[in-house]
Design an enzyme around this catalytic site. Structure first.
Site, PDB file in Angstrom:
ATOM      1  N   ASP A   9       0.853  -1.189   0.000  1.00  0.00           N
ATOM      2  CA  ASP A   9       0.000   0.000   0.000  1.00  0.00           C
ATOM      3  C   ASP A   9       0.892   1.243   0.000  1.00  0.00           C
ATOM      4  OD1 ASP A   9      -2.057   1.772   0.208  1.00  0.00           O
ATOM      5  OD2 ASP A   9      -2.685   1.225   2.225  1.00  0.00           O
ATOM      6  N   ASP A 111      -3.239   2.470  -5.903  1.00  0.00           N
ATOM      7  CA  ASP A 111      -2.076   2.574  -5.013  1.00  0.00           C
ATOM      8  C   ASP A 111      -1.900   1.377  -4.081  1.00  0.00           C
ATOM      9  OD1 ASP A 111      -4.271   3.074  -3.448  1.00  0.00           O
ATOM     10  OD2 ASP A 111      -3.441   4.834  -2.447  1.00  0.00           O
ATOM     11  N   GLU A 112      -2.529   0.240  -4.384  1.00  0.00           N
ATOM     12  CA  GLU A 112      -2.329  -0.940  -3.543  1.00  0.00           C
ATOM     13  C   GLU A 112      -2.495  -2.220  -4.353  1.00  0.00           C
ATOM     14  OE1 GLU A 112      -5.290  -1.420  -0.406  1.00  0.00           O
ATOM     15  OE2 GLU A 112      -6.556   0.055  -1.421  1.00  0.00           O
TER      16      GLU A 112
END
Length: 406
Positions: A9, A111-112
Site C-alpha cells: 500500500d 495505489d495498492e
C-alpha cells in the site's frame, strides 16, 4: 501448501507522487515536508481534500473535507491539483517492480496490490525478508514509501498494512490475531461499513475481539450474509484468492538476503544456480527469453555492486543463465562478504516470435526438452517437486554457519 500473501500500500500516494513530479521539475521544496494537500478545483468551492501531508494532518485536516474549511485550520496550507495520468504512471512503475517478484498480482486500487508469493520465494527465504526487500527497493528506485502487510491470506495482509504508518512492514499471522487485531475498534475491521457500526455497538460489540467472540448464528440472523462475513473476518478467516490478470513483465529476477555473510564464491555460485532455476522457470511460464542478465550483490557494509551482460542469443535455459551469472559474480566478488545476492533478466522477447539460426536451434533443442519436462512437473506438482542437485544443497548451505576464508 500454506499461502504466502503480501499487501503493498503506497503511503499517501497522491501527495507523494505529486511531490516526486515537482522535485523532478526542479522544485526545491518537498511538499511532503510542509502543510500541503492534493485537492480538486478550489475556485468552484467544491474542491475537497484528496490527500494530505503529515504536517497538514497535525492541523486536524482530514481527507474528504472541503478545502476552504481546511484553510481555516491552516492559513498557510499549500494546495495542489491532482494529476491522474501521472498517478497512473507511478502506479504502473510500482506494478512493474512487483512483477519481478511474482506474476500473481491483484491491483486492488491505483495505489495498492496483493501479491501471492506462494510459488515464488527463493529457497530458505522468508516472506518477511522479501517484504523488507520490496520496501527498500520501492524507496530507492521509485522515490516513495509503502506499507506492506505480511500474512497467509488477503484479509490479514491488508489489515497488517493498515497498522502504523508510514514506511512500515507488519505481520499479522493467525497466532497474532488476539494481540494485534482483536484490541482494535470495530470500525478498523475491513468490510465493516459506517451503517453497521452503530448496530454492532447496540449489541455491545465495540472491538474486533468482541465481534469474533459473538455467536455466528446471532450475527447472521441480524445482518444476513454480511453478518457471517464480518464474523469470519473478525476471526481472520478468508479463503479469497489473489485475482490477477497475467501481464508480460519487462524484467524477471529474484534475490535472497542471506542469514549470514558468505565469503566463499563456490557457495555463492550454488545460490546463483537456485536463483537461475527460478528465474528460468518464470521466463518459460511467460514464454519469454532474456537478452540481458545482471547480478547484484550487497556486502556486509551495505554497499551495492552490480554487473550485467548481453547474451549471444536470448535464452530461458537455466544453464545458460547460470553460466552468465557465474561469470558476472566472478568479476564482482573480489573476496567480499556478501549478505544479499540477486539476478535479473531484461530486454525480454516473446520466444514464439523469435528467429534462431539452424545452429542455435540444434544446440538448444535437447536442453530445452529437458527444461520443458521439468517445467511441466513443477507446474503440476509444485515448484519443489523436482530440483537440481545444486539447488537441493542450497537449503542446507543457508542453514550452515559460514566460515570466513583465510
Amino acid at each position: 501448501m500454506e499461502r504466502q500473501i503480501l499487501h503493498v500500500d503506497v503511503n499517501n500516494a497522491f501527495l507523494s507522487w505529486t511531490a516526486i513530479d515537482m522535485l523532478h521539475n526542479c522544485e526545491k521544496i518537498d511538499i511532503r515536508t510542509i502543510p500541503a494537500i492534493i485537492g480538486g478545483d478550489e475556485s468552484s468551492r467544491h474542491g475537497v481534500v484528496l490527500a494530505k501531508s503529515m504536517k497538514a494532518k497535525e492541523f486536524g485536516i482530514k481527507t474528504g473535507e472541503p478545502i476552504y474549511q481546511a484553510r481555516k485550520k491552516c492559513p498557510n496550507l499549500q494546495a495542489f491539483m491532482g494529476d491522474y495520468s501521472s498517478y497512473k504512471k507511478h502506479s504502473n512503475e510500482l506494478y512493474q517492480l512487483l512483477l519481478e517478484y511474482t506474476d500473481q498480482i491483484e491491483r486492488f486500487s491505483i495505489d495498492e496490490c496483493f501479491l501471492d508469493m506462494t510459488l515464488f520465494l527463493p529457497p530458505n527465504e522468508t516472506l518477511l525478508n522479501k517484504a523488507y526487500e520490496i520496501s527498500r527497493r520501492v524507496k530507492e528506485n521509485l522515490g516513495f514509501t509503502v506499507n506492506i502487510g505480511v500474512s497467509n491470506n488477503k484479509l490479514l495482509a491488508k489489515m497488517a498494512s493498515d497498522f502504523t504508518k508510514p514506511d512500515k512492514v507488519h505481520t499479522l499471522f493467525k497466532e497474532e490475531i488476539p494481540k494485534k487485531m482483536w484490541t482494535l475498534p470495530i470500525s478498523e475491521l475491513f468490510m465493516v461499513g459506517r451503517k453497521s457500526i452503530p448496530k454492532l455497538e447496540q449489541l455491545g460489540i465495540k472491538t474486533i475481539g468482541d465481534l469474533a467472540k459473538q455467536d455466528e448464528k446471532i450475527l447472521i440472523k441480524r445482518f444476513g450474509k454480511h453478518g457471517k462475513l464480518m464474523w469470519e473476518y473478525a476471526n481472520g478467516i478468508d479463503e479469497n484468492e489473489v485475482i490477477y490478470i497475467q501481464e508480460q513483465p519487462k524484467n524477471i529476477g529474484n534475490s535472497i538476503t542471506l542469514p549470514e555473510d558468505i565469503y566463499n564464491i563456490n557457495k555463492l555460485n550454488e545460490i546463483l544456480l537456485a536463483l537461475s532455476e527460478q528465474v528460468a522457470f518464470r521466463l518459460r511460464k511467460h514464454k519469454l527469453k532474456a537478452n540481458v542478465v545482471s547480478v547484484q550483490i550487497r556486502t556486509k557494509e551495505f554497499a551495492n555492486y552490480s554487473h550485467q551482460k548481453t547474451l549471444n542469443s536470448p535464452t530461458n535455459i537455466t544453464k545458460e543463465i547460470y553460466e552468465a551469472c557465474k561469470e558476472l559474480l566472478a568479476s564482482l566478488h573480489k573476496n567480499r562478504a556478501v549478505r544479499l545476492i540477486g539476478i535479473q533478466t531484461s530486454k525480454l522477447q516473446d520466444k514464439d516470435s523469435m528467429q534462431l539460426s539452424i545452429f542455435e536451434e540444434k544446440t538448444n533443442e535437447k536442453q530445452e526438452k529437458i527444461e520443458n519436462v521439468m517445467h511441466e512437473l513443477k507446474k503440476k506438482y509444485g515448484y519443489e517437486t523436482i530440483t537440481r542437485a545444486g539447488e537441493m544443497r542450497v537449503n542446507k548451505l543457508l542453514n550452515v554457519r559460514e566460515e570466513k576464508d583465510e
